[in-house]
Scaffold this active site. Structure first.
Site, PDB file in Angstrom:
ATOM      1  N   ASP A  28       0.869  -1.172   0.000  1.00  0.00           N
ATOM      2  CA  ASP A  28       0.000   0.000   0.000  1.00  0.00           C
ATOM      3  C   ASP A  28       0.909   1.226   0.000  1.00  0.00           C
ATOM      4  O   ASP A  28       2.115   1.117   0.276  1.00  0.00           O
ATOM      5  CB  ASP A  28      -0.883  -0.022   1.250  1.00  0.00           C
ATOM      6  CG  ASP A  28      -1.714   1.239   1.403  1.00  0.00           C
ATOM      7  OD1 ASP A  28      -2.409   1.614   0.450  1.00  0.00           O
ATOM      8  OD2 ASP A  28      -1.640   1.851   2.488  1.00  0.00           O
ATOM      9  N   ASP A  30      -0.125   5.175   1.030  1.00  0.00           N
ATOM     10  CA  ASP A  30      -0.354   6.117   2.130  1.00  0.00           C
ATOM     11  C   ASP A  30      -0.437   5.394   3.469  1.00  0.00           C
ATOM     12  O   ASP A  30      -1.241   4.470   3.646  1.00  0.00           O
ATOM     13  CB  ASP A  30      -1.643   6.903   1.897  1.00  0.00           C
ATOM     14  CG  ASP A  30      -1.550   7.810   0.682  1.00  0.00           C
ATOM     15  OD1 ASP A  30      -0.668   8.676   0.661  1.00  0.00           O
ATOM     16  OD2 ASP A  30      -2.353   7.627  -0.260  1.00  0.00           O
TER      17      ASP A  30
END
Length: 229
Positions: A28, A30
């Site tokens: 991922d 953020d």
């Protein structure tokens, strides 16, 4: 002060996960690779004031694509305008974005053709935040623009695995949000969660750590594995 022991969702000792191997890692962005929280909070704070939303309503959608969150909060006739507005706010604010501890090292451990970023951000926003953080992006970056269904649906991670040419069951997903962990599990991937934006209790992952500096990736005869500590 004693460092917390990494644990999985059931409270088992983290090192037991070391006997599982994988061929690729799907990160991922953020909250996992980059700290964009101040910029995100500023953008959504402005948006929430403009659209009369509470902080709790926004927090409930953490880890999901912005468009999914917007659709769940505003009336149908406001959706297009509201999505354009949050996109405008987020693209205009990429200040204070930094690489999280251990992220660059873990990302660079894997061969270039065995790592991907899978983010709920749009392509434009992902490009802007990666550049702002000074992070070197891998060749495969899956964004919200590439999928029909965002996290917690498994589609983003399934696409990431497919573009790397790797079986999802042989992939490690690294995430910070419950929606992302749910997506990784649904895709059949092994899951590693970091508590940068969520609590341990919220992260139903195979292994939960507080920082990515707590783990490393080592290569063995049957693939790659996690080393804790």
């Amino acid at each position: 002060m004693t460092e917390p022991t990494p644990t999985d969702a059931a409270g088992r000792s983290g090192p037991a996960i070391s006997d599982r191997t994988f061929d690729a890692v799907l990160f991922d962005m953020d909250g996992t690779l980059v700290d964009s929280t101040p910029a995100v909070e500023r953008s959504w704070a402005i948006w929430s004031i403009e659209y009369g939303m509470t902080r709790s309503a926004l927090e409930a959608g953490h880890g999901q694509p912005a468009s999914q969150l917007v659709r769940s909060l505003v009336a149908d006739h406001q959706v297009d305008e509201a999505m354009l507005r949050i996109a405008e706010l987020e693209l205009a604010d990429v200040h204070d974005i930094t690489i999280l501890p251990g992220a660059a090292e873990l990302l660079s451990t894997m061969p270039a053709d065995r790592v991907a970023i899978v983010t709920s951000a749009t392509r434009a926003l992902a490009t802007a935040r990666i550049a702002a953080a000074g992070l070197t992006a891998p060749a495969v970056v899956v964004t919200f623009d590439d999928v029909s269904n965002g996290k917690p649906d498994p589609e983003p991670f399934l696409i990431g695995a497919a573009r790397l040419g790797v079986d999802p069951a042989r992939c490690l997903v690294v995430e910070d949000a419950p929606a992302g962990i749910a997506a990784g599990r649904a895709a059949g991937c092994m899951t590693l969660a970091v508590t940068t934006t969520s609590t341990r209790e919220e992260l139903d992952a195979d292994l939960v750590v507080d920082r990515l500096t707590e783990v490393s990736i080592v290569r063995g005869a049957d693939g790659y594995s996690l080393l804790v500590g």
